[in-house]
Write a protein that holds these residues in place. Structure first.
Motif, mmCIF file in Angstrom:
data_model
loop_
_atom_site.group_PDB
_atom_site.id
_atom_site.type_symbol
_atom_site.label_atom_id
_atom_site.label_comp_id
_atom_site.label_asym_id
_atom_site.label_seq_id
_atom_site.Cartn_x
_atom_site.Cartn_y
_atom_site.Cartn_z
ATOM 1 N N GLU A 127 0.817 -1.215 0.000
ATOM 2 C CA GLU A 127 0.000 0.000 0.000
ATOM 3 C C GLU A 127 0.849 1.263 0.000
ATOM 4 N N ASN A 128 2.028 1.201 0.630
ATOM 5 C CA ASN A 128 2.925 2.350 0.686
ATOM 6 C C ASN A 128 3.838 2.441 -0.538
ATOM 7 N N GLY A 129 3.685 1.513 -1.483
ATOM 8 C CA GLY A 129 4.503 1.527 -2.693
ATOM 9 C C GLY A 129 5.926 1.062 -2.485
ATOM 10 N N GLU A 130 6.180 0.349 -1.382
ATOM 11 C CA GLU A 130 7.531 -0.106 -1.053
ATOM 12 C C GLU A 130 7.843 -1.490 -1.601
ATOM 13 N N MET A 131 6.822 -2.196 -2.070
ATOM 14 C CA MET A 131 7.047 -3.537 -2.599
ATOM 15 C C MET A 131 5.989 -3.826 -3.645
#
Length: 175
Positions: free
Chosen positions: A93-97
């Motif tokens: 959701e945070n765009g980290e993976m």
């Protein structure tokens, strides 16, 4: 370097006399051990993390499975499955993976299971016990689900969504 194609084949032929399934776990990457494990495969469970470098390596392995295996030499296809490990929906959701859908789009193989990032894996590793033996942990349950799917059972995927925090968890910062 001690492994040879003839030696690996001999061991597999002997094992097939007593076992329905033989699981060969190979090292990550494309070294000789991985080549030998994949050469004789009938099915492959491609294990990857939702990170670009890991997915790229898995894509190379899929290319090798389709071109450098005994089945490929005989014009046959290896049945391929995707096992996504260390998955964290909050980080997605945070765009980290990468998301499950992103990885499926890149690799184009059926999803066998998603194993959540879990402290239970580290604990099991430190204790020398497979995490699948911890049926209370999310990771243990996810591995059990993946095994059931591999054996042909229809099991719903879990651990794909971020857990919603309750009021007390939000107030006191609980996990």
């Amino acid at each position: 370097d001690a492994l040879t194609p003839e030696g690996v084949e001999r061991v597999l032929v002997e094992l097939k006399e007593n076992f329905d399934y033989i699981v060969c776990d190979s090292p990550a990457g494309i070294e000789k051990g991985a080549h030998l494990a994949m050469y004789f495969a009938d099915e492959a469970v491609v294990v990857t993390n939702p990170e670009v470098s890991s997915v790229r390596d898995s894509d190379r392995i899929l290319g090798l499975l389709s071109s450098k295996s005994r089945r490929a030499e005989n014009g046959e296809k290896i049945k391929e499955h995707l096992l996504l490990t260390r998955y964290n929906p909050e980080r997605v959701e945070n765009g980290e993976m990468l998301s499950v859908a992103d990885v499926e789009d890149i690799l184009s193989i059926p999803l066998l299971g998603v194993i959540p990032e879990s402290q239970a894996v580290l604990k099991a590793s430190n204790q020398g016990v497979p995490v699948i033996m911890d049926d209370k942990s999310d990771a243990g349950q996810a591995y059990s689900d993946a095994v059931e799917r591999l054996l042909g059972k229809d099991v719903a995927h879990r651990f794909l969504e971020a857990q919603k925090k309750g009021l007390l968890q939000r107030l006191f910062g609980g996990r």
